[in-house]
Design an enzyme around this catalytic site. Sequence first.
Site, PDB file in Angstrom:
ATOM      1  N   GLY A   1       0.586  -1.152   0.035  1.00 14.18           N
ATOM      2  CA  GLY A   1      -0.044   0.035  -0.005  1.00 14.18           C
ATOM      3  C   GLY A   1       0.854   1.263  -0.084  1.00 14.18           C
TER       4      GLY A   1
ATOM      5  N   GLU B   1       4.941  -6.093   0.726  1.00 10.65           N
ATOM      6  CA  GLU B   1       4.390  -6.317  -0.379  1.00 10.65           C
ATOM      7  C   GLU B   1       3.952  -5.033  -1.408  1.00 10.65           C
ATOM      8  OE1 GLU B   1       0.571  -8.477   0.377  1.00 10.65           O
ATOM      9  OE2 GLU B   1       1.911 -10.180   1.229  1.00 10.65           O
ATOM     10  N   PRO B   2       5.302  -4.376  -1.656  1.00  8.63           N
ATOM     11  CA  PRO B   2       5.002  -3.159  -2.607  1.00  8.63           C
ATOM     12  C   PRO B   2       4.584  -3.676  -4.008  1.00  8.63           C
ATOM     13  CG  PRO B   2       7.515  -3.742  -2.500  1.00  8.63           C
ATOM     14  CD  PRO B   2       6.519  -4.716  -1.419  1.00  8.63           C
ATOM     15  N   GLY B   3       3.728  -3.189  -4.693  1.00 11.33           N
ATOM     16  CA  GLY B   3       3.381  -3.307  -5.993  1.00 11.33           C
ATOM     17  C   GLY B   3       3.341  -2.031  -6.993  1.00 11.33           C
ATOM     18  N   ARG B   4       2.301  -0.963  -6.443  1.00  8.27           N
ATOM     19  CA  ARG B   4       2.028   0.144  -7.039  1.00  8.27           C
ATOM     20  C   ARG B   4       3.561   0.883  -6.737  1.00  8.27           C
ATOM     21  NH1 ARG B   4      -2.671   3.429  -6.639  1.00  8.27           N
ATOM     22  NH2 ARG B   4      -3.148   1.899  -5.032  1.00  8.27           N
TER      23      ARG B   4
ATOM     24  N   ARG C   1      -9.056   4.185 -13.215  1.00  5.67           N
ATOM     25  CA  ARG C   1      -8.945   4.757 -11.956  1.00  5.67           C
ATOM     26  C   ARG C   1      -9.439   6.056 -11.788  1.00  5.67           C
ATOM     27  NH1 ARG C   1      -4.868   5.985  -9.597  1.00  5.67           N
ATOM     28  NH2 ARG C   1      -5.464   4.955  -7.669  1.00  5.67           N
TER      29      ARG C   1
ATOM     30  N   CYS D   1     -18.132   6.043 -24.762  1.00  5.58           N
ATOM     31  CA  CYS D   1     -19.518   6.501 -24.511  1.00  5.58           C
ATOM     32  C   CYS D   1     -19.925   6.721 -23.210  1.00  5.58           C
ATOM     33  CB  CYS D   1     -20.252   5.634 -25.531  1.00  5.58           C
ATOM     34  SG  CYS D   1     -22.215   6.471 -25.817  1.00  5.58           S
ATOM     35  N   GLU D   2     -19.486   7.621 -22.693  1.00  5.12           N
ATOM     36  CA  GLU D   2     -19.405   7.470 -21.139  1.00  5.12           C
ATOM     37  C   GLU D   2     -18.905   9.005 -20.649  1.00  5.12           C
ATOM     38  OE1 GLU D   2     -20.707   6.493 -17.567  1.00  5.12           O
ATOM     39  OE2 GLU D   2     -20.431   4.962 -19.079  1.00  5.12           O
TER      40      GLU D   2
ATOM     41  N   TYR E   1      -2.168  -0.917 -12.022  1.00  3.72           N
ATOM     42  CA  TYR E   1      -3.561  -1.373 -12.065  1.00  3.72           C
ATOM     43  C   TYR E   1      -4.027  -0.547 -13.466  1.00  3.72           C
ATOM     44  CZ  TYR E   1      -2.755  -2.356  -7.176  1.00  3.72           C
ATOM     45  OH  TYR E   1      -2.289  -2.935  -6.099  1.00  3.72           O
TER      46      TYR E   1
END
Length: 464
Positions: free
Chosen positions: A275, A317-320, A361, A392-393, A422
């Site tokens: 995180g 647990e680093p990811g980002r 995101r 189309c949003e 992500y």
Amino acid sequence: MRAHEAGWAHAAVSVRGPAWLREPQDPNALVPELWSRTARKVDGALEVGGVLLSDLVAEHGSPAYVLDEADFRSRARAFRDGFAGCDVYYAGKAFLCTTVARWIHEEGLSLDVCSGGELAVAERAGFSMERVGFHGNNKTVAELARALELGVGRIVVDSFHEIGRLTELTREMGVVARVMVRVTAGVEAHTHEYIATAHEDQKFGFSISSGDALAAVQQIHDAPGLELLGLHSHIGSQIFDSSGFEVAARRVLALHAQISSEVGIELPELDLGGGFGIAYTTQDDPSDPAQLAIEMTKIVRDECKARGLAVPRLSIEPGRAIAGPAVCTVYEVGTVKAVALDGGAVRTYVSVDGGMSDNIRTALYDADYSCTLANRASDAPALMARLVGKHCEAGDIVVKDEFLPGDIAPGDLVAVPGTGAYCRSMASNYNHALRPPVVAVLDGESRVVVRRESVADLLATDLG
């Protein structure tokens, strides 16, 4: 949180942008802390890994995720070296492909996966299975069986049902499963409510306060095919200080002490999750891995000393924090539209050839991003713009507010930093869009590590 039922983008917002966003003296300039370490402007054109993005787009098309290999590896090493004596598991959910799994293995990190598909990528990459951890709140019997067949180093159990499934599988297969127990410590990280995962009202883990965590430990201790390694806690994502980890560690180590006295075992390991935040905009101030290591290991040592516990082996647990800054996404501008609003205000919409299919995101988390003109220099004054996609949003927004040169026009390239975590992992085929390629760059060379989807790929599963 209360929001418009159709999404945040339908609610009333200011055209002046957020208070922290300041008009730059030079809209061509990069803000270095937002970009990978090799990113620079060359006569106004953005270069990453020695490759001009205009040349990369000419060869590989747009949109494209641009992966800075040197930056990714250096961030992996920073966590490995900063947390020396600990186990660093790269969180594959942030972004995983065969090439990245090999880089992680080569840099000496372990790998955390949370699905059978991510496990398959690790297997294909030749990753040492004893260095793989398997997460997930609802692992299937087939996924658990495959993890046991491959000999993964640890399985993070998340429910009593999973303990039962593992007990039966280990009996049938004649193997021992090494497990950790995911616990919820009742800590709500200072982050978006949807990604704060350690408070009580959510789907992950066993509650410490209710006694479920202790009951899970006892059940695992009594199961002949399960070897209990320790407890696992994860308090959320995009966290910038260690205060949340400190509170969580105290509560988890209090459970360690209770297990020691009531169950009669002293757990050898402790995982405090990941995180760790990154800089998406100038309002973000991420911590250095070495400083995080000093703070987090001190927290664990001090608490263990106070409780008379042996210090467990720590894992994170680093990811980002590894993948996020190492990637930018490059788009081509298709239209520029100035829209008159009430009170004489004007909002400028810059539409690009991607959008929420390659970066969900902003729509999902109300996330903030930055961007820059990537193919040329401009003498035009800065213009507050909104970078939007082609879907189309109304909520198809990539960058809500950013200053770009006022002469931005169709055919220009725009790059968005901090898209390594992500964005590709959560990419979709909304509107039957084709997911972009991941192009790795290093020392002036580019190579595709995940190819662009084709129409044939899109139609391959359509059996009509």
